[in-house]
Write an enzyme that holds these catalytic residues in place. Structure first.
Site, PDB file in Angstrom:
ATOM      1  N   LYS A   5       0.900  -1.285   0.206  1.00 20.97           N
ATOM      2  CA  LYS A   5       0.186   0.397   0.375  1.00 20.97           C
ATOM      3  C   LYS A   5       0.778   1.993   0.558  1.00 20.97           C
ATOM      4  O   LYS A   5       1.625   1.734   1.110  1.00 20.97           O
ATOM      5  CB  LYS A   5      -1.322   0.063   1.187  1.00 20.97           C
ATOM      6  CG  LYS A   5      -1.690   1.212   1.265  1.00 20.97           C
ATOM      7  CD  LYS A   5      -2.800   1.130   3.046  1.00 20.97           C
ATOM      8  CE  LYS A   5      -3.288   2.524   3.022  1.00 20.97           C
ATOM      9  NZ  LYS A   5      -3.393   2.518   3.956  1.00 20.97           N
ATOM     10  N   ASN A  10      -9.655   1.744   8.940  1.00 20.87           N
ATOM     11  CA  ASN A  10      -8.981   0.932  10.331  1.00 20.87           C
ATOM     12  C   ASN A  10      -9.546   1.645  11.691  1.00 20.87           C
ATOM     13  O   ASN A  10     -10.299   1.694  12.324  1.00 20.87           O
ATOM     14  CB  ASN A  10      -7.468   1.683   9.975  1.00 20.87           C
ATOM     15  CG  ASN A  10      -6.721   0.726  11.266  1.00 20.87           C
ATOM     16  OD1 ASN A  10      -5.067   0.696  11.114  1.00 20.87           O
ATOM     17  ND2 ASN A  10      -7.321   0.781  12.675  1.00 20.87           N
ATOM     18  N   THR A  11      -9.715   3.230  11.439  1.00 22.50           N
ATOM     19  CA  THR A  11      -9.773   4.103  12.360  1.00 22.50           C
ATOM     20  C   THR A  11     -11.381   3.633  13.156  1.00 22.50           C
ATOM     21  O   THR A  11     -12.093   3.460  13.973  1.00 22.50           O
ATOM     22  CB  THR A  11      -9.985   5.687  12.451  1.00 22.50           C
ATOM     23  OG1 THR A  11      -8.079   5.743  12.259  1.00 22.50           O
ATOM     24  CG2 THR A  11      -9.696   6.063  13.876  1.00 22.50           C
TER      25      THR A  11
END
Lengths: 257, 65
Positions: free
Chosen positions: A96, A206-207
């Site tokens: 990524k 993610n968060t």
């Protein structure tokens, strides 16, 4: 389900591994989400530390593909070196690619991104570029060898959702054969669902999960939202219209004027 | 000689990168390395010489988004 560089993944969710309250909560979040890919990173390690190994053992136990990132890199050169270190550590050609151009918004540096994507592709990497929603930049990344595009929805960790649906739709229309992933900015299941309604192949977040009050529950909510969006898109939605159209048949109705 | 390891100044005795990693306590850790901003593959560590003032990065798997 998405196919990245020839590898079919049986979930449209790519889930990050940072910021969870504990390793156990991370593992449970992955289990309940069914995510097929875990993003990981590399960081400086002190001699004698076991932090990296412990983490890597946990991730290997999840049974998912890993996607190492180049988070924190502010130049093509840094990103290329970081990618090489990640390839050795994680034994995967996937990367990524993040080349950050602005520290407040973590907006990608388009020039460094194209430069690094080209060089890494030449070196045999399979590049997943974290990019803006810019159409011309996307075109250059594809020309540089990228077979996946990952436009942001909104800034990393902001939870603001899809800030520019028009541009995301344009990317979908212009790159019908390229797997598209909304990466960053997802805060709610409805944001993830919307990305799938727009025809995106997957979402990377993610968060939104790790910082939820109940991360495993949010992970499952995201997975269900992604599935609902995918099904809805495939079901060929009706066209919206400005005026009402009665859904109840009017033929035979009493009191017709 | 004095080198920089992960941003910190360190004194090391050896000159081969592999020996320096042992000296710094990384002996059996899964790490990747870069010297002066260039990746050094694990297989090249024994034949890679480190010089005074060099910048060494030693990284391991970590959480990421």
């Amino acid at each position: 389900m998405p196919t990245f560089y020839g590898s079919a993944i049986d979930s449209p969710l790519l889930l990050g591994t940072a910021q969870y309250p504990s390793p156990a909560v991370l593992a449970e979040s992955f289990r309940r989400s069914g995510a097929g890919v875990a993003t990981v990173s590399v960081r400086r390690e002190a001699g004698g530390s076991r932090a990296g190994e412990d983490f890597w053992r946990l991730i290997r136990g999840l049974g998912v593909r890993v996607l190492p990132n180049t988070a924190g890199c502010h130049s093509a050169k840094e990103a290329i070196t970081t990618a090489a270190m990640a390839r050795e550590l994680f034994d995967t050609p996937w990367v990524k690619l993040e080349v950050i151009g602005d520290t407040d918004t973590l907006q990608p540096d388009p020039f460094g991104l194209v430069e690094a994507a080209g060089e890494l592709s030449r070196q045999g990497f399979q590049v997943f570029p974290y990019t803006t929603e810019d159409l011309v930049l996307a075109d250059r990344l594809v020309a540089a060898g990228c077979e996946v595009l990952m436009p942001w929805g909104s800034p990393i960790g902001s939870g603001l959702g899809l800030a520019n649906e028009y541009a995301l739709r344009t990317l979908r229309a212009r790159f019908p054969e390229i797997p598209l992933v909304v990466d960053a900015g997802i805060g709610l299941p409805s944001h993830a669902l919307r990305a799938m309604e727009l025809g995106y192949d997957a979402v990377l977040l993610n968060t939104a999960v790790a910082r939820a009050g109940d991360p495993p529950a949010m992970a499952e909510a995201m997975a269900r939202a992604l599935e609902a969006g995918r099904l809805g898109r495939a079901a060929d939605p009706m066209e919206p219209r400005d005026m009402a159209a009665p859904s109840t048949p009017v033929i035979g109705q009493a009191f017709l004027p | 000689m004095t080198i920089t390891v992960n941003g910190e100044t360190r004194e090391v005795q050896k000159s081969a990168l592999s020996a320096i990693l042992d000296e710094l306590g990384y002996a059996d850790q899964a790490v990747a390395t870069a010297l002066n901003g260039e990746f050094v593959p694990a297989a090249q560590r024994e034949v890679t010489s480190v010089h005074p003032g060099d910048r060494l990065e030693v990284v391991s798997p970590q959480q990421g988004g």
